[in-house]
Design a protein around this motif. Structure first.
Motif, PDB file in Angstrom:
ATOM      1  N   GLU A  93       0.809  -1.216   0.000  1.00  0.00           N
ATOM      2  CA  GLU A  93       0.000   0.000   0.000  1.00  0.00           C
ATOM      3  C   GLU A  93       0.844   1.268   0.000  1.00  0.00           C
ATOM      4  OE1 GLU A  93      -2.572  -0.440   3.368  1.00  0.00           O
ATOM      5  OE2 GLU A  93      -3.675  -2.091   2.443  1.00  0.00           O
ATOM      6  N   ASN A  94       2.146   1.138   0.202  1.00  0.00           N
ATOM      7  CA  ASN A  94       3.023   2.306   0.248  1.00  0.00           C
ATOM      8  C   ASN A  94       3.525   2.622  -1.162  1.00  0.00           C
ATOM      9  OD1 ASN A  94       5.065   4.172   0.615  1.00  0.00           O
ATOM     10  ND2 ASN A  94       5.824   3.221   2.480  1.00  0.00           N
ATOM     11  N   PRO A  95       3.084   3.728  -1.756  1.00  0.00           N
ATOM     12  CA  PRO A  95       3.483   4.035  -3.133  1.00  0.00           C
ATOM     13  C   PRO A  95       4.981   4.286  -3.284  1.00  0.00           C
ATOM     14  CG  PRO A  95       2.213   5.843  -2.200  1.00  0.00           C
ATOM     15  CD  PRO A  95       2.185   4.728  -1.199  1.00  0.00           C
ATOM     16  N   GLU A  96       5.656   4.633  -2.200  1.00  0.00           N
ATOM     17  CA  GLU A  96       7.106   4.874  -2.280  1.00  0.00           C
ATOM     18  C   GLU A  96       7.845   3.627  -2.744  1.00  0.00           C
ATOM     19  OE1 GLU A  96      10.913   5.483   0.650  1.00  0.00           O
ATOM     20  OE2 GLU A  96       8.984   6.264   1.332  1.00  0.00           O
ATOM     21  N   TYR A  97       7.445   2.456  -2.245  1.00  0.00           N
ATOM     22  CA  TYR A  97       8.088   1.208  -2.655  1.00  0.00           C
ATOM     23  C   TYR A  97       7.888   0.961  -4.145  1.00  0.00           C
ATOM     24  CZ  TYR A  97       8.779  -0.136   2.234  1.00  0.00           C
ATOM     25  OH  TYR A  97       9.173  -0.186   3.535  1.00  0.00           O
ATOM     26  N   TRP A  98       6.656   1.146  -4.618  1.00  0.00           N
ATOM     27  CA  TRP A  98       6.356   0.901  -6.031  1.00  0.00           C
ATOM     28  C   TRP A  98       7.053   1.916  -6.928  1.00  0.00           C
ATOM     29  CZ3 TRP A  98       4.869  -3.746  -6.811  1.00  0.00           C
ATOM     30  CH2 TRP A  98       4.073  -4.403  -5.862  1.00  0.00           C
ATOM     31  N   ASN A  99       7.146   3.175  -6.494  1.00  0.00           N
ATOM     32  CA  ASN A  99       7.845   4.197  -7.290  1.00  0.00           C
ATOM     33  C   ASN A  99       9.335   3.887  -7.385  1.00  0.00           C
ATOM     34  OD1 ASN A  99       5.527   5.682  -7.839  1.00  0.00           O
ATOM     35  ND2 ASN A  99       5.740   6.931  -5.990  1.00  0.00           N
ATOM     36  N   ARG A 100       9.935   3.451  -6.280  1.00  0.00           N
ATOM     37  CA  ARG A 100      11.353   3.075  -6.317  1.00  0.00           C
ATOM     38  C   ARG A 100      11.564   1.879  -7.233  1.00  0.00           C
ATOM     39  NH1 ARG A 100      12.693   2.167  -0.394  1.00  0.00           N
ATOM     40  NH2 ARG A 100      14.343   0.875  -1.261  1.00  0.00           N
ATOM     41  N   LEU A 101      10.658   0.908  -7.149  1.00  0.00           N
ATOM     42  CA  LEU A 101      10.779  -0.269  -8.003  1.00  0.00           C
ATOM     43  C   LEU A 101      10.631   0.110  -9.473  1.00  0.00           C
ATOM     44  CD1 LEU A 101      11.134  -3.276  -8.335  1.00  0.00           C
ATOM     45  CD2 LEU A 101       8.705  -3.579  -7.832  1.00  0.00           C
ATOM     46  N   LEU A 102       9.694   0.992  -9.782  1.00  0.00           N
ATOM     47  CA  LEU A 102       9.512   1.440 -11.165  1.00  0.00           C
ATOM     48  C   LEU A 102      10.768   2.139 -11.680  1.00  0.00           C
ATOM     49  CD1 LEU A 102       7.720   1.716 -13.645  1.00  0.00           C
ATOM     50  CD2 LEU A 102       6.775   3.800 -12.632  1.00  0.00           C
ATOM     51  N   SER A 103      11.386   2.967 -10.871  1.00  0.00           N
ATOM     52  CA  SER A 103      12.605   3.651 -11.336  1.00  0.00           C
ATOM     53  C   SER A 103      13.730   2.642 -11.588  1.00  0.00           C
ATOM     54  CB  SER A 103      13.043   4.749 -10.360  1.00  0.00           C
ATOM     55  OG  SER A 103      13.525   4.199  -9.164  1.00  0.00           O
TER      56      SER A 103
END
Length: 110
Positions: A93-103
């Motif tokens: 649920e933490n978008p920070e993890y998904w944003n880091r993974l996307l980068s």
């Protein structure tokens, strides 16, 4: 017989987002692939880029990690699967993890 027309290659960012969407759909917590990326990236000198061999190795590790996750998940009882989903939901649920993974996924595509 003529061969079918080749599909146009999707944009680089589209490929990274597609992989991210697949990981999310499979229920893989973002912390697992992030750990793989960060272990690989911490071995690089500052300013260095991933070599083709490093990129291929990372993709193979990611696929292996997802495959292992799916195998383990399939062997769990429904109750244990629900517990695993609840445990992973805090990170999912933490978008920070998904944003880091996307980068990180975009790094593989470049």
């Amino acid at each position: 017989a003529t061969s079918p027309p080749k599909a146009k290659q999707p944009e680089v960012s589209g490929q990274a987002e597609h992989v991210l969407n697949l990981l999310m759909a499979l229920g893989v917590p973002p912390t697992q692939p992030l750990a793989l990326f960060e272990r690989m990236l911490c071995t690089l000198r500052p300013g260095a880029v991933l070599s083709k061999e490093d990129t291929e190795s990372l993709v193979i590790l990611l696929i292996s990690n997802v495959h292992q996750f799916m195998q383990i998940q399939s062997q769990l009882s429904p109750t244990h699967q629900q517990i695993l989903r609840l445990a992973n939901s805090k990170h999912a649920e933490n978008p920070e993890y998904w944003n880091r993974l996307l980068s990180h996924l975009r790094l593989l595509s470049s």
